[in-house]
Design an enzyme around this catalytic site. Structure first.
Site, PDB file in Angstrom:
ATOM      1  CG  ASP A  54      -1.685   1.275   0.926  1.00 47.48           C
ATOM      2  OD1 ASP A  54      -1.744   2.390   0.494  1.00 47.48           O
ATOM      3  OD2 ASP A  54      -2.966   1.059   1.661  1.00 47.48           O
ATOM      4  CG  ASN A  81       0.595   1.074 -12.787  1.00 46.98           C
ATOM      5  OD1 ASN A  81      -0.570   1.941 -13.778  1.00 46.98           O
ATOM      6  ND2 ASN A  81      -0.551   0.506 -12.293  1.00 46.98           N
ATOM      7  CE1 TYR A 163      -5.171  10.636 -11.661  1.00 47.17           C
ATOM      8  CE2 TYR A 163      -5.609  11.984 -14.067  1.00 47.17           C
ATOM      9  CZ  TYR A 163      -5.096  10.375 -13.211  1.00 47.17           C
ATOM     10  OH  TYR A 163      -4.416  10.296 -14.168  1.00 47.17           O
ATOM     11  CE  LYS A 167      -1.719  10.162 -11.790  1.00 46.51           C
ATOM     12  NZ  LYS A 167      -0.515   8.473 -11.373  1.00 46.51           N
ATOM     13  CB  THR A 198      -8.487   1.849 -16.350  1.00 47.79           C
ATOM     14  OG1 THR A 198      -7.901   2.919 -15.787  1.00 47.79           O
ATOM     15  CG2 THR A 198      -7.159   1.843 -17.060  1.00 47.79           C
TER      16      THR A 198
END
Length: 240
Positions: A54, A81, A163, A167, A198
């Site tokens: 984790d 990833n 998000y 990134k 996904t």
């Protein structure tokens, strides 16, 4: 030499495809997954190994690193990833800057940014034992500052204080690791998988996870002395 490769979040989606494609190239894959059951299931199907990992739990990461050291003595490739677009049970609308829920943003950064630092630093001692160590961070083209600053391109991108900036920060972090580790021969690069179908986007993407894995696989297999500090997709450089 058989390369030992850890892929975080490898029990499904793009991570699983990265693991599968690298396994086909002869890598010994270690599937990193939060769930022991799901990790072991994916590993069995891929002919791989697995560790419970984790990325938001330093103790879990430390145990995984110890397990890899005990089994293999080194690590050749680390692929960061694992990532989330939002915490479970929350909506993407909670990430619009003017009304953002700060707890939601912190949870996203905990996985997408701080989790990468935790995992990378725990595995660096094993990577330093490799003859050709490589780190690949899975970022996102949607986090490109150049694209977000261009009105014509930005219209196709989400407005997000969670998000997307997480990134962007990951890509910037990649450069800092590349700068620090260049003298040690550790190649550190960020990749954009594209808009893949996904769980991250409720399977709304137009690319397959297999297509999304291509850039990561390519950067995981570059030879010693190859590029470092880059941000690429499967067609070439991504604008910063």
């Amino acid at each position: 030499m058989n390369e030992i490769t850890l892929v975080t979040g490898a029990n499904k989606g793009i991570g699983r495809e990265i693991a599968a494609q690298l396994a086909a190239l002869g890598h010994t894959i270690v599937v990193g997954a939060r769930s022991a059951e799901l990790g072991e299931k994916a590993a069995a199907e891929l002919g791989a190994d697995s560790v419970v990992l984790d990325v938001t739990d330093p103790a879990s990461v430390a145990v995984a690193a110890d397990a890899i050291e005990a089994r293999y003595g080194r690590l050749d490739v680390l692929i960061n990833n694992a990532g989330i677009s939002r915490p479970p049970g929350t909506d993407l609308s909670n990430q619009r800057p003017a009304s953002a829920d700060v707890g939601t943003l912190r949870a996203i950064f905990e996985t997408n940014f701080f989790g990468v630092v935790t995992v990378t630093n725990a595995l660096l001692p094993l990577l330093r034992r490799s003859a050709a160590p490589r780190i690949v961070n899975v970022s996102s083209g949607a986090a490109s500052l150049a694209r977000n600053a261009d009105p014509e391109l930005a219209v196709h991108l989400p407005i997000s204080a969670g998000y997307t900036p997480s990134k962007t920060a990951l890509t910037a972090l990649t450069i800092q690791y590349a700068r620090e580790l260049r003298a040690d021969g550790v190649l550190v690069n960020a990749v954009c998988p594209g808009y893949c179908a996904t769980d991250l986007n409720d399977h709304s993407g137009y690319r397959t996870p297999a297509q999304g894995a291509v850039a990561a696989v390519r950067m995981a297999t570059i030879p010693a002395g190859g590029p470092t500090g880059t941000f690429v997709d499967d067609e070439g450089p991504v604008p910063w």
